[in-house]
Design an enzyme around this catalytic site. Sequence first.
Site, PDB file in Angstrom:
ATOM      1  CE  LYS A 163      -4.140  -1.853   2.258  1.00  0.00           C
ATOM      2  NZ  LYS A 163      -5.111  -1.684   3.340  1.00  0.00           N
ATOM      3  CG  ASP A 189      -8.116   0.801   3.840  1.00  0.00           C
ATOM      4  OD1 ASP A 189      -8.923  -0.010   3.347  1.00  0.00           O
ATOM      5  OD2 ASP A 189      -6.892   0.592   3.871  1.00  0.00           O
TER       6      ASP A 189
HETATM    7  P1  NAP Z   1       0.200  -2.559  10.495  1.00  0.00           P
HETATM    8  O1  NAP Z   1       0.440  -1.343   9.696  1.00  0.00           O
HETATM    9  O2  NAP Z   1       1.206  -3.648  10.506  1.00  0.00           O
HETATM   10  O3  NAP Z   1      -0.074  -2.093  12.033  1.00  0.00           O
HETATM   11  C1  NAP Z   1      -0.221  -3.065  13.058  1.00  0.00           C
HETATM   12  C2  NAP Z   1      -0.638  -2.381  14.358  1.00  0.00           C
HETATM   13  O4  NAP Z   1      -0.883  -3.414  15.329  1.00  0.00           O
HETATM   14  C3  NAP Z   1       0.439  -1.483  14.970  1.00  0.00           C
HETATM   15  O5  NAP Z   1      -0.175  -0.449  15.683  1.00  0.00           O
HETATM   16  C4  NAP Z   1       1.153  -2.458  15.924  1.00  0.00           C
HETATM   17  O6  NAP Z   1       1.814  -1.812  16.999  1.00  0.00           O
HETATM   18  C5  NAP Z   1      -0.026  -3.224  16.461  1.00  0.00           C
HETATM   19  N1  NAP Z   1       0.366  -4.550  16.976  1.00  0.00           N
HETATM   20  C6  NAP Z   1       0.731  -5.631  16.248  1.00  0.00           C
HETATM   21  N2  NAP Z   1       0.990  -6.670  17.071  1.00  0.00           N
HETATM   22  C7  NAP Z   1       0.791  -6.208  18.347  1.00  0.00           C
HETATM   23  C8  NAP Z   1       0.898  -6.803  19.640  1.00  0.00           C
HETATM   24  N3  NAP Z   1       1.281  -8.088  19.788  1.00  0.00           N
HETATM   25  N4  NAP Z   1       0.600  -6.058  20.710  1.00  0.00           N
HETATM   26  C9  NAP Z   1       0.208  -4.762  20.586  1.00  0.00           C
HETATM   27  N5  NAP Z   1       0.094  -4.139  19.390  1.00  0.00           N
HETATM   28  C10 NAP Z   1       0.390  -4.862  18.280  1.00  0.00           C
HETATM   29  O7  NAP Z   1      -1.162  -3.279  10.059  1.00  0.00           O
HETATM   30  P2  NAP Z   1      -2.497  -2.584   9.445  1.00  0.00           P
HETATM   31  O8  NAP Z   1      -2.456  -2.664   7.973  1.00  0.00           O
HETATM   32  O9  NAP Z   1      -2.723  -1.296  10.117  1.00  0.00           O
HETATM   33  O10 NAP Z   1      -3.607  -3.674   9.907  1.00  0.00           O
HETATM   34  C11 NAP Z   1      -3.910  -3.839  11.269  1.00  0.00           C
HETATM   35  C12 NAP Z   1      -5.127  -4.752  11.442  1.00  0.00           C
HETATM   36  O11 NAP Z   1      -6.247  -4.187  10.779  1.00  0.00           O
HETATM   37  C13 NAP Z   1      -4.965  -6.142  10.878  1.00  0.00           C
HETATM   38  O12 NAP Z   1      -5.573  -7.030  11.782  1.00  0.00           O
HETATM   39  C14 NAP Z   1      -5.738  -6.108   9.576  1.00  0.00           C
HETATM   40  O13 NAP Z   1      -6.270  -7.375   9.221  1.00  0.00           O
HETATM   41  C15 NAP Z   1      -6.861  -5.152   9.929  1.00  0.00           C
HETATM   42  N6  NAP Z   1      -7.419  -4.426   8.760  1.00  0.00           N
HETATM   43  C16 NAP Z   1      -8.748  -4.555   8.510  1.00  0.00           C
HETATM   44  C17 NAP Z   1      -9.311  -3.869   7.438  1.00  0.00           C
HETATM   45  C18 NAP Z   1     -10.775  -4.013   7.133  1.00  0.00           C
HETATM   46  O14 NAP Z   1     -11.202  -3.624   6.029  1.00  0.00           O
HETATM   47  N7  NAP Z   1     -11.577  -4.521   8.050  1.00  0.00           N
HETATM   48  C19 NAP Z   1      -8.499  -3.034   6.627  1.00  0.00           C
HETATM   49  C20 NAP Z   1      -7.148  -2.911   6.933  1.00  0.00           C
HETATM   50  C21 NAP Z   1      -6.606  -3.621   8.014  1.00  0.00           C
HETATM   51  P3  NAP Z   1       3.355  -1.345  16.865  1.00  0.00           P
HETATM   52  O15 NAP Z   1       3.324  -0.008  16.158  1.00  0.00           O
HETATM   53  O16 NAP Z   1       3.818  -1.261  18.270  1.00  0.00           O
HETATM   54  O17 NAP Z   1       4.053  -2.397  16.048  1.00  0.00           O
END
Ligand code: NAP
Length: 285
Positions: free
Chosen positions: A65, A102
Amino acid sequence: MELLGVIGNPISHSLSPVMHSVALAEAKKQAIYLPFLVQAEGLAAAIKGAASLGFTGFNVTIPFKEQVVPLMTELTSEAKVIGAVNTIKFEKNGKIIGHNTDGQGFLASLADELMEPKDLNCLVIGAGGAARAIVSSLLSAGNDVCITNRTKERAEKLAKDLNVGASEHRICNVVDLSVEGLKDVVAQVDLIVNTTSVGMAPYFNQSPIPLELVTSKHVVVDIIYNPEETLLLKHARQVGCKAQNGVGMLVWQAIKAWEFWWNETPPSKVSMFEAVQDALRKTSP
Ligand code: NAP
């Protein structure tokens, strides 16, 4: 025949093909939507190739992305603010326009299922890509947002980036991800949004914030959709909160992509929801 697809790596888990294929069939469009597994070193060639082949559009998923941003000839204001592209439109004049649906999808799903996203106090947990889209759309829609994240510096950077030119936005703050840090903030917020991966594999048995802070006065959205009910959502429903998982955001970001490609709305959001829910049932843990 119009050509569309989703690019990512991995790609086999993507629910976009089932959602879009159902909508294309219902709209009787002469179009096909396919998943494409792309390697990082082939990303630029994939975009150029799709433009040359006359593709109508792409969706973009993890991990590309942000990487596709410099490959666009133009970015919409949403893509610029978020710093990431999840939808690409290839125009006949050679323009390759990057957009991000999004945040719009999140707001539309909230309005559709739970509440009008305006004049709310919100807590967003997480500071990754999805948080960036959601926080910026909540601010633009006239809500106050507080961010908390495991890595506090990342939350601070997000707040700083989004507070630039804040005249038309509400201000966004950051709090510590601890009971002490969150207690007062959570007591004041209307809406809690989890944008972290905590709640999905391998963190099924974890909540992104202490559950005792979540009470019946809160509206809770967890944007995870697999599993359909995370520990946070289960607790929220048990204590009487209005609550929603990530299926709505997923479907609405796809609807917003359609609107971007064709200036029209897919015939039935219900069929898109059903397609996603059927696919999830087949893969749920
Ligand atoms: P990303 O950019 O990798 O961000 C991940 C986030 O989760 C960061 O804030 C990270 O914190 C936190 N995190 C990960 N593991 C953790 C843990 N063990 N403990 C505490 N915090 C943790 O991912 P993203 O693209 O934003 O996606 C995040 C989630 O949203 C995923 O589950 C994805 O499937 C979902 N999502 C859903 C949609 C939808 O349409 N429903 C769309 C996009 C994403 P740090 O900064 O500390 O690493």
